[in-house]
Design a protein around this motif. Structure first.
Motif, PDB file in Angstrom:
ATOM      1  N   ARG A 150       0.836  -1.213   0.000  1.00 37.43           N
ATOM      2  CA  ARG A 150       0.000   0.000   0.000  1.00 37.43           C
ATOM      3  C   ARG A 150       0.866   1.255   0.000  1.00 37.43           C
ATOM      4  O   ARG A 150       0.550   2.248  -0.668  1.00 37.43           O
ATOM      5  CB  ARG A 150      -0.929  -0.012   1.222  1.00 37.43           C
ATOM      6  N   ASP A 182      -3.760   8.194   4.291  1.00 36.91           N
ATOM      7  CA  ASP A 182      -4.315   6.864   4.553  1.00 36.91           C
ATOM      8  C   ASP A 182      -4.241   6.601   6.050  1.00 36.91           C
ATOM      9  O   ASP A 182      -3.236   6.955   6.695  1.00 36.91           O
ATOM     10  CB  ASP A 182      -3.521   5.795   3.791  1.00 36.91           C
ATOM     11  N   GLU A 183      -5.287   6.042   6.589  1.00 36.07           N
ATOM     12  CA  GLU A 183      -5.318   5.699   8.016  1.00 36.07           C
ATOM     13  C   GLU A 183      -6.206   4.470   8.153  1.00 36.07           C
ATOM     14  O   GLU A 183      -7.353   4.473   7.727  1.00 36.07           O
ATOM     15  CB  GLU A 183      -5.874   6.860   8.834  1.00 36.07           C
ATOM     16  N   ARG A 184      -5.654   3.416   8.740  1.00 41.51           N
ATOM     17  CA  ARG A 184      -6.446   2.198   8.886  1.00 41.51           C
ATOM     18  C   ARG A 184      -5.981   1.403  10.096  1.00 41.51           C
ATOM     19  O   ARG A 184      -4.813   1.437  10.472  1.00 41.51           O
ATOM     20  CB  ARG A 184      -6.368   1.337   7.629  1.00 41.51           C
ATOM     21  N   THR A 185      -6.921   0.699  10.708  1.00 43.40           N
ATOM     22  CA  THR A 185      -6.639  -0.178  11.838  1.00 43.40           C
ATOM     23  C   THR A 185      -7.174  -1.561  11.503  1.00 43.40           C
ATOM     24  O   THR A 185      -8.312  -1.701  11.038  1.00 43.40           O
ATOM     25  CB  THR A 185      -7.291   0.350  13.129  1.00 43.40           C
ATOM     26  N   GLU A 186      -6.350  -2.573  11.715  1.00 46.28           N
ATOM     27  CA  GLU A 186      -6.744  -3.944  11.415  1.00 46.28           C
ATOM     28  C   GLU A 186      -6.585  -4.804  12.660  1.00 46.28           C
ATOM     29  O   GLU A 186      -5.564  -4.738  13.352  1.00 46.28           O
ATOM     30  CB  GLU A 186      -5.883  -4.521  10.286  1.00 46.28           C
ATOM     31  N   THR A 217      -3.879  -5.961  17.353  1.00 44.13           N
ATOM     32  CA  THR A 217      -4.448  -4.848  16.584  1.00 44.13           C
ATOM     33  C   THR A 217      -3.309  -3.977  16.082  1.00 44.13           C
ATOM     34  O   THR A 217      -2.439  -3.566  16.863  1.00 44.13           O
ATOM     35  CB  THR A 217      -5.402  -4.004  17.447  1.00 44.13           C
ATOM     36  N   SER A 235      -2.155  -0.626  13.503  1.00 36.26           N
ATOM     37  CA  SER A 235      -2.643   0.591  12.838  1.00 36.26           C
ATOM     38  C   SER A 235      -1.561   1.161  11.936  1.00 36.26           C
ATOM     39  O   SER A 235      -0.366   1.013  12.211  1.00 36.26           O
ATOM     40  CB  SER A 235      -3.053   1.639  13.880  1.00 36.26           C
ATOM     41  N   TRP A 241      -0.696   4.769   9.520  1.00 37.29           N
ATOM     42  CA  TRP A 241      -0.972   6.099   8.981  1.00 37.29           C
ATOM     43  C   TRP A 241       0.083   6.384   7.901  1.00 37.29           C
ATOM     44  O   TRP A 241       1.273   6.136   8.116  1.00 37.29           O
ATOM     45  CB  TRP A 241      -0.837   7.174  10.051  1.00 37.29           C
TER      46      TRP A 241
END
Length: 298
Positions: free
Chosen positions: A51, A220-224, A285, A287, A289
């Motif tokens: 990404r 872009d900012e995401r937490t999986e 978890t 994350s 950014w």
């Protein structure tokens, strides 16, 4: 996780960063955590770097791995950006020496430079970087604003900063992992969270807000939430063992002695040792950014 971040606090990985360096056994333990985390979560790391590469575009020639640890991030980035050199930044000379040895063994020594400095002390001598990768390292700095100002200065206009963070080390145990001590891992994690709040107040911070305050544009900012179940990747038992052993050391005197003893049965080589169990589940978890230095910024 790439960095060797102050895992004196037994959080890690990944990771992961500015670590509990200074004692060979401690460095060895941390190195195991970082390398096993990268091995077990290799698909996640590959997805993250993919990404980032999409946003970075063509022509990436200089990447900075801020809090490089054993080099798991460095090597992932070298693979993802075959035309780039990586400057590995860490406060531990022992970790940097490991990284350099590994780079030479992989035939990548001519693509790796090193800088021994604290992640929060700026990136002296580095300018025009296309990408800075900070994996589990920024939450260890005393002054995030100052650290991000240093990153901003090191990036070229239009360059990217990728901040990868985690919520602590993964959870491994079923509630009844130790007979007579239900909820053992939950209680230990709560005590560990209290320790982290004292020693790493920026763990779990809203980095998106801080990146914006530093003059970077968050793209872009995401937490999986990741969960690995049977069949588990090779190495999970060893990973759980080194993590729980580090947690046991961190919590000595901070939890009920009975809980500490129960934790000990999970790492002492006996029948309950996590290296022999078939009921582990890995939950964590993570994350990410991704932010860009504006192309017109001075």
């Amino acid at each position: 996780m790439t960095s060797s971040t102050s895992h004196a606090h037994h959080h890690e990985p990944g990771h992961h960063h500015e670590h509990d360096h200074g004692h060979p056994d401690t460095d060895d333990s941390l190195a195991q955590v970082l390398d096993l985390d990268a091995e077990i979560f290799a698909p996640y790391l590959a997805g993250v770097t993919a990404r980032i590469a999409e946003r970075a575009g063509e022509g990436v020639t200089h990447v900075v791995d801020l809090g490089s640890g054993t080099g798991t991030g460095t090597f992932a980035l070298l693979e993802r950006f075959p035309g780039a050199r990586v400057t590995a930044v860490d406060s531990s000379p022992a970790m940097l020496a490991r990284l350099v040895d590994a780079a030479r063994a992989k035939g990548l020594g001519d693509r790796v430079d090193t800088l021994e400095t604290d992640a929060g002390a700026g990136l002296a001598g580095i300018t025009g970087a296309d990408l800075v990768w900070a994996s589990a390292s920024l939450h260890h700095v005393d002054d995030p604003a100052a650290a991000l100002a240093g990153v901003h200065a090191a990036l070229r206009p239009g360059g990217l900063l990728a901040v990868a963070e985690l919520d602590g080390m993964p959870h491994f145990l079923p509630d009844d992992a130790v007979a007579g001590r239900p909820g053992l891992e939950t209680r230990c994690r709560e005590a560990l969270a209290g320790l982290h709040a004292e020693q790493m107040p920026h763990l779990g911070a809203d980095w998106g807000a801080m990146l914006a305050e530093a003059g970077l544009l968050v793209e872009d900012e995401r937490t999986e939430r990741l969960e690995l179940r049977d069949p588990l990747p090779a190495g999970v038992g060893r990973y759980a063992h080194v993590v729980l052993d580090r947690i046991r050391g961190a919590l000595d005197g901070r939890v009920d002695p009975a809980d500490l003893a129960a934790l000990g049965t999970l790492v002492d080589g006996g029948p309950a040792d996590v290296r022999h169990r078939d009921d582990l589940v890995v939950r964590t978890t993570r994350s990410l950014w991704v932010a860009r230095r504006p192309a017109d910024s001075a």
